[in-house]
Design a protein around this motif. Structure first.
Motif, short mmCIF file in Angstrom:
data_model
loop_
_atom_site.label_atom_id
_atom_site.label_comp_id
_atom_site.label_asym_id
_atom_site.label_seq_id
_atom_site.Cartn_x
_atom_site.Cartn_y
_atom_site.Cartn_z
N GLU A 1 0.83 -1.20 0.00
CA GLU A 1 0.00 0.00 0.00
C GLU A 1 0.87 1.26 0.00
OE1 GLU A 1 -3.58 2.19 0.01
OE2 GLU A 1 -3.26 0.04 -0.27
N PHE A 2 1.93 1.25 0.83
CA PHE A 2 2.83 2.39 0.88
C PHE A 2 4.14 1.97 1.55
CE2 PHE A 2 0.14 2.71 4.69
CZ PHE A 2 1.07 2.81 5.70
N VAL A 3 5.15 2.83 1.40
CA VAL A 3 6.44 2.66 2.07
C VAL A 3 6.67 3.86 2.97
CG1 VAL A 3 8.95 2.59 1.76
CG2 VAL A 3 7.47 1.22 0.28
N GLN A 4 7.14 3.61 4.17
CA GLN A 4 7.40 4.67 5.15
C GLN A 4 8.85 5.14 5.08
OE1 GLN A 4 7.21 3.34 9.20
NE2 GLN A 4 7.02 5.39 10.06
N LEU A 5 9.03 6.46 5.11
CA LEU A 5 10.33 7.10 5.28
C LEU A 5 10.23 8.08 6.45
CD1 LEU A 5 11.28 8.05 1.60
CD2 LEU A 5 12.61 6.54 3.07
N VAL A 6 11.30 8.23 7.20
CA VAL A 6 11.36 9.23 8.27
C VAL A 6 12.52 10.16 7.93
CG1 VAL A 6 11.57 9.64 10.75
CG2 VAL A 6 10.44 7.57 9.92
N PHE A 7 12.19 11.42 7.59
CA PHE A 7 13.22 12.32 7.06
C PHE A 7 14.16 12.84 8.15
CE2 PHE A 7 11.75 12.07 2.93
CZ PHE A 7 12.45 12.93 2.09
N PRO A 8 15.43 12.98 7.80
CA PRO A 8 16.41 13.49 8.76
C PRO A 8 16.22 14.98 9.04
CG PRO A 8 17.44 13.13 6.62
CD PRO A 8 16.04 12.63 6.51
N HIS A 9 16.70 15.41 10.19
CA HIS A 9 16.69 16.84 10.55
C HIS A 9 17.96 17.14 11.34
CE1 HIS A 9 15.40 15.67 14.64
NE2 HIS A 9 14.54 14.85 14.05
N LYS A 10 18.13 18.37 11.72
CA LYS A 10 19.41 18.82 12.29
C LYS A 10 19.74 18.18 13.64
CE LYS A 10 17.40 22.94 14.45
NZ LYS A 10 17.43 24.42 14.49
N ASN A 11 18.74 17.63 14.32
CA ASN A 11 18.99 17.00 15.61
C ASN A 11 19.20 15.49 15.52
OD1 ASN A 11 18.74 19.46 17.06
ND2 ASN A 11 16.52 19.30 16.96
N LYS B 1 23.02 16.49 1.97
CA LYS B 1 23.20 15.30 1.13
C LYS B 1 22.22 14.20 1.53
CE LYS B 1 28.03 15.86 -0.28
NZ LYS B 1 29.38 15.25 -0.26
N ALA B 2 22.00 14.05 2.84
CA ALA B 2 21.07 13.02 3.31
C ALA B 2 19.65 13.32 2.82
CB ALA B 2 21.10 12.94 4.83
N ILE B 3 19.22 14.57 2.96
CA ILE B 3 17.88 14.95 2.50
C ILE B 3 17.76 14.71 0.99
CG2 ILE B 3 16.33 16.91 2.13
CD1 ILE B 3 17.22 17.94 4.89
N ILE C 1 5.61 9.92 4.43
CA ILE C 1 6.79 10.71 4.79
C ILE C 1 6.58 11.29 6.19
CG2 ILE C 1 8.15 12.75 4.25
CD1 ILE C 1 7.49 12.18 1.27
N CYS C 2 7.31 10.75 7.14
CA CYS C 2 7.28 11.25 8.52
C CYS C 2 8.39 12.29 8.67
CB CYS C 2 7.48 10.12 9.51
SG CYS C 2 6.20 8.85 9.43
N TYR C 3 8.10 13.36 9.40
CA TYR C 3 9.09 14.43 9.52
C TYR C 3 8.89 15.15 10.85
CZ TYR C 3 5.22 17.61 8.58
OH TYR C 3 4.04 18.29 8.68
N GLU C 4 9.93 15.79 11.30
CA GLU C 4 9.85 16.63 12.49
C GLU C 4 9.93 18.11 12.13
OE1 GLU C 4 12.47 17.38 16.55
OE2 GLU C 4 12.02 15.31 15.96
N ASP C 5 10.78 18.42 11.16
CA ASP C 5 11.01 19.81 10.75
C ASP C 5 10.41 20.02 9.35
OD1 ASP C 5 11.98 22.27 9.95
OD2 ASP C 5 14.08 21.82 10.30
N GLU C 6 9.41 20.91 9.25
CA GLU C 6 8.75 21.15 7.97
C GLU C 6 9.73 21.57 6.88
OE1 GLU C 6 7.73 22.33 10.85
OE2 GLU C 6 5.55 22.09 11.07
N ASN C 7 10.80 22.26 7.26
CA ASN C 7 11.76 22.75 6.28
C ASN C 7 12.47 21.62 5.52
OD1 ASN C 7 11.34 25.51 6.91
ND2 ASN C 7 12.66 25.30 8.71
N THR C 8 12.50 20.43 6.11
CA THR C 8 13.21 19.32 5.45
C THR C 8 12.34 18.63 4.39
OG1 THR C 8 12.50 17.69 7.11
CG2 THR C 8 14.55 18.89 7.55
N VAL C 9 11.04 18.92 4.39
CA VAL C 9 10.14 18.24 3.45
C VAL C 9 9.29 19.20 2.62
CG1 VAL C 9 10.02 16.16 4.88
CG2 VAL C 9 8.32 17.97 5.20
#
Length: 319
Positions: A12-22, A31-33, A51-59
């Protein structure tokens, strides 16, 4: 029939958790993003991407009809290991949430351990440590390593027999193959199976093979190969990439850390002399799927690759 769902079933879908500065990606965040972004768009050609994220700026740059966004607090990005595990029971896909403790208390995991319960409809939760990268399956057989599942900071004082009984019952598998040998230098996981040996289909296992007798991996991977030859499965060896060195240590580069998605495979490549050979092999092994090479040199700087940062799901299990 109740069973642990193999990766090649329709997703159905694949999960990613995007990196952030912490996260630990701070050393190479841009480069990671970029690599996570490339993977997200590659998957979105075939299915949805959570797409899971903590910082909106990364996504904020991500735009695609197949992207689903969830804001969550996270320690790191290894969705494979803290993500939920899918089983088919009573003709329904159900999610099992196991405890994640930072690969045996090596790294903080307080936020990552909560993510699945926050965003998914979980069927059952366990106070048992089990990382998704530590197991692989063809639906009936579980492939794992004793170095990981029997490591003291996971589920001590449970014995091997007690762990096997528990996994067979809860994951609906008939057999567990324990590999006692095999490792990759630079690996933090105590020999996760998804860096060493993986099912390609019900009858075939792909595995790391080391040909260089002077390589630090030669003895252990040769012993692992002997163990695999006793299993009765068809075996296909994959070469080790040439040594990749960063910050004065060798990185755990492996072609085994591929991701199967609907109608395609994401294959990690490393600007290595073996890349083309392995790509051609995958085209032969998986003739019905498009093979998508992804440069994983940034990912292995944090000691994982494509399979490690992704987690597939087989039904709409989001809250």
């Amino acid at each position: 029939m109740d069973y642990l769902i193999p990766e090649w079933e329709k997703q159905e879908f694949v999960q990613l958790v995007f990196p952030h500065k912490n996260t630990d990606w701070a050393c190479c965040l841009e480069k990671a993003i970029n690599t996570f972004t490339e993977i997200a768009y590659a998957i979105a050609r075939y299915e949805k991407v959570l797409i899971c994220y903590e910082d909106e700026n990364t996504v904020s740059h991500l735009k695609h009809k197949n992207f689903i966004f969830k804001k969550v607090k996270n320690n790191d990005t290894w969705a494979r290991d803290f993500g939920a595990i899918s089983v088919k029971t009573d003709n329904e896909v159900k999610l099992l949430d196991f405890k994640f403790n930072g690969w045996g208390l090596k790294f903080p995991a307080n936020f990552d351990n909560q993510i699945s319960r926050q965003i998914f409809n979980i069927h059952k939760s366990y106070n048992f440590v089990l990382e998704g990268g530590s197991i692989d399956t063809n639906g009936k057989t579980l492939l794992t390593t004793s170095k990981c599942l029997l490591e003291a900071n996971r589920n001590y004082p449970l014995s091997k027999e007690e762990i096997e009984t528990f996994l067979k019952k809860e994951l609906f598998v008939n057999e567990i193959i324990w590999l006692n040998h095999g490792f990759l230098e630079g690996d933090d996981t105590d020999s996760h199976i998804d860096t060493l040996a993986r099912f390609a289909n019900e009858n075939t296992i792909l595995y790391c093979k080391c040909e260089d007798k002077n390589d630090i991996h030669y003895v252990e991977l040769t012993k692992m190969e002997k163990e695999l030859k006793k299993t009765g499965f068809n075996l296909i060896p994959l070469p080790l990439p040439e040594p990749k060195i960063w910050d004065n240590h060798r990185l755990p580069a492996t072609y085994v850390n591929f991701l199967i998605i609907n109608n395609a495979i994401l294959l990690p490549v490393y600007e290595d002399k073996n890349d083309k050979y392995v790509y051609d092999m995958f085209c032969e092994i998986f003739p019905q799927r498009e093979i998508l090479p992804i440069n994983a040199n940034t990912l292995i700087k944090q000691h994982g690759s494509i399979h490690c940062i992704t987690k597939e799901y087989f039904s709409d299990t989001l809250k």
